[in-house]
Design a protein around this motif. Sequence first.
Motif, mmCIF file in Angstrom:
data_model
loop_
_atom_site.group_PDB
_atom_site.id
_atom_site.type_symbol
_atom_site.label_atom_id
_atom_site.label_comp_id
_atom_site.label_asym_id
_atom_site.label_seq_id
_atom_site.Cartn_x
_atom_site.Cartn_y
_atom_site.Cartn_z
ATOM 1 N N ASP A 1 11.172 17.344 5.770
ATOM 2 C CA ASP A 1 11.584 16.685 4.538
ATOM 3 C C ASP A 1 11.139 15.217 4.529
ATOM 4 O O ASP A 1 10.653 14.718 3.508
ATOM 5 N N ILE A 2 11.303 14.546 5.649
ATOM 6 C CA ILE A 2 10.886 13.144 5.753
ATOM 7 C C ILE A 2 9.390 13.029 5.499
ATOM 8 O O ILE A 2 8.946 12.189 4.703
ATOM 9 N N LEU A 3 8.599 13.880 6.134
ATOM 10 C CA LEU A 3 7.143 13.829 5.928
ATOM 11 C C LEU A 3 6.767 14.153 4.484
ATOM 12 O O LEU A 3 5.835 13.572 3.939
ATOM 13 N N TYR A 4 7.500 15.055 3.860
ATOM 14 C CA TYR A 4 7.256 15.401 2.465
ATOM 15 C C TYR A 4 7.450 14.178 1.561
ATOM 16 O O TYR A 4 6.777 14.033 0.542
ATOM 17 N N HIS A 5 8.350 13.292 1.948
ATOM 18 C CA HIS A 5 8.653 12.101 1.149
ATOM 19 C C HIS A 5 7.887 10.853 1.598
ATOM 20 O O HIS A 5 8.231 9.740 1.192
ATOM 21 N N ALA A 6 6.860 11.043 2.393
ATOM 22 C CA ALA A 6 6.046 9.903 2.834
ATOM 23 C C ALA A 6 5.357 9.263 1.628
ATOM 24 O O ALA A 6 4.917 9.960 0.711
ATOM 25 N N PRO A 7 5.267 7.932 1.627
ATOM 26 C CA PRO A 7 4.556 7.272 0.523
ATOM 27 C C PRO A 7 3.057 7.573 0.585
ATOM 28 O O PRO A 7 2.521 7.923 1.654
ATOM 29 N N ASP A 8 2.387 7.429 -0.543
ATOM 30 C CA ASP A 8 0.951 7.717 -0.622
ATOM 31 C C ASP A 8 0.131 6.875 0.351
ATOM 32 O O ASP A 8 -0.898 7.325 0.839
ATOM 33 N N TRP A 9 0.558 5.650 0.624
ATOM 34 C CA TRP A 9 -0.213 4.751 1.468
ATOM 35 C C TRP A 9 -0.052 5.033 2.960
ATOM 36 O O TRP A 9 -0.736 4.451 3.786
ATOM 37 N N TRP A 10 0.843 5.934 3.332
ATOM 38 C CA TRP A 10 1.150 6.187 4.742
ATOM 39 C C TRP A 10 0.445 7.443 5.247
ATOM 40 O O TRP A 10 0.475 8.473 4.577
ATOM 41 N N GLY A 11 -0.164 7.319 6.408
ATOM 42 C CA GLY A 11 -0.681 8.497 7.090
ATOM 43 C C GLY A 11 -2.001 9.025 6.599
ATOM 44 O O GLY A 11 -2.352 10.164 6.883
ATOM 45 N N ASP A 12 -2.765 8.198 5.879
ATOM 46 C CA ASP A 12 -4.086 8.674 5.500
ATOM 47 C C ASP A 12 -5.007 8.521 6.711
ATOM 48 O O ASP A 12 -4.591 8.114 7.776
ATOM 49 N N SER B 1 -7.435 6.465 7.291
ATOM 50 C CA SER B 1 -8.081 5.166 7.438
ATOM 51 C C SER B 1 -8.013 4.669 8.875
ATOM 52 O O SER B 1 -6.949 4.622 9.476
ATOM 53 N N LYS B 2 -9.149 4.294 9.416
ATOM 54 C CA LYS B 2 -9.212 3.755 10.778
ATOM 55 C C LYS B 2 -8.814 2.282 10.811
ATOM 56 O O LYS B 2 -8.606 1.719 11.871
ATOM 57 N N GLU B 3 -8.691 1.671 9.647
ATOM 58 C CA GLU B 3 -8.313 0.259 9.549
ATOM 59 C C GLU B 3 -6.792 0.064 9.626
ATOM 60 O O GLU B 3 -6.318 -1.013 9.906
ATOM 61 N N ILE B 4 -6.064 1.134 9.347
ATOM 62 C CA ILE B 4 -4.607 1.065 9.238
ATOM 63 C C ILE B 4 -3.969 1.921 10.325
ATOM 64 O O ILE B 4 -4.464 2.995 10.665
ATOM 65 N N TYR B 5 -2.879 1.424 10.868
ATOM 66 C CA TYR B 5 -2.107 2.155 11.872
ATOM 67 C C TYR B 5 -0.794 2.563 11.223
ATOM 68 O O TYR B 5 -0.058 1.713 10.723
ATOM 69 N N ASP B 6 -0.516 3.859 11.204
ATOM 70 C CA ASP B 6 0.665 4.396 10.529
ATOM 71 C C ASP B 6 1.679 4.901 11.544
ATOM 72 O O ASP B 6 1.353 5.723 12.404
ATOM 73 N N ASN B 7 2.908 4.412 11.433
ATOM 74 C CA ASN B 7 3.989 4.809 12.324
ATOM 75 C C ASN B 7 5.198 5.264 11.524
ATOM 76 O O ASN B 7 5.383 4.873 10.383
ATOM 77 N N LEU B 8 6.044 6.043 12.199
ATOM 78 C CA LEU B 8 7.331 6.414 11.656
ATOM 79 C C LEU B 8 8.371 5.884 12.639
ATOM 80 O O LEU B 8 8.341 6.215 13.821
ATOM 81 N N LEU C 1 -0.559 -7.346 5.126
ATOM 82 C CA LEU C 1 -0.821 -6.916 6.503
ATOM 83 C C LEU C 1 -0.031 -5.670 6.899
ATOM 84 O O LEU C 1 -0.454 -4.920 7.771
ATOM 85 N N GLU C 2 1.137 -5.483 6.278
ATOM 86 C CA GLU C 2 1.967 -4.339 6.636
ATOM 87 C C GLU C 2 2.824 -3.912 5.453
ATOM 88 O O GLU C 2 3.105 -4.705 4.560
ATOM 89 N N LYS C 3 3.193 -2.634 5.469
ATOM 90 C CA LYS C 3 4.057 -2.076 4.426
ATOM 91 C C LYS C 3 5.144 -1.262 5.099
ATOM 92 O O LYS C 3 4.901 -0.637 6.144
ATOM 93 N N ILE C 4 6.319 -1.260 4.488
ATOM 94 C CA ILE C 4 7.399 -0.405 4.959
ATOM 95 C C ILE C 4 8.034 0.309 3.777
ATOM 96 O O ILE C 4 7.970 -0.159 2.641
ATOM 97 N N MET C 5 8.617 1.476 4.075
ATOM 98 C CA MET C 5 9.429 2.181 3.100
ATOM 99 C C MET C 5 10.492 2.968 3.854
ATOM 100 O O MET C 5 10.187 3.715 4.779
ATOM 101 N N GLU C 6 11.733 2.775 3.455
ATOM 102 C CA GLU C 6 12.862 3.467 4.076
ATOM 103 C C GLU C 6 13.008 4.854 3.474
ATOM 104 O O GLU C 6 12.833 5.049 2.267
#
Length: 179
Positions: free
Chosen positions: A85-96, A98-105, A128-133
């Motif tokens: 469910d959490i992964l289903y609600h991931a924002p569009d900018w997270w987890g693509d 891109s080798k330029e961006i590091y995505d964490n949960l 430089l960074e984005k977050i979403m709860e």
Amino acid sequence: MKRYIAFLRGINVSGKNKVPMAELKQGFERLDYAEVKTYLNSGNVIFSSNEADTIKTTSRIEEMIKNQFSLDIPVFVISKEELEDILYHAPDWWGDESKEIYDNLIFIMPPATFRDVYNEIGEPKEGLEKIMEYKETVFWSFSRKDYQKTNWWSKTASTNIGSKLTIRTANTVRKIVGM
């Protein structure tokens, strides 16, 4: 039986808090958990249990680690269903890809809350960074080349709240959900 994932915080990091995965797996099996699998060497354990109370499960696992490895290791337990469910609600900018961006949960260990984490760490650095709860997690992405300039990078490990968080990459979380 329901599938669960246990994320252990801070094991096998720079030679500290050594926990061999084969021995950890055996510890889970001695607790009567079934279909136990570990992933990577960083404390990711997938298992099945009839126990629905994740707080009780967490306590049992923490106690086993203390007894078996003489370590006080915080553990975050979540059902596979909740993690999906959490992964289903991931924002569009997270987890693509891109080798330029590091995505964490970031997993927030109770009784800590997102508000506690945010109050301790503060605003993400614009550009430089984005977050979403979402629920007890925070999607966090940052620029690989500028990670040292980000606000959350140093503070997730060095502030008082750091001991109440465990962090996994987007790829690791996706892999675990598929196991």
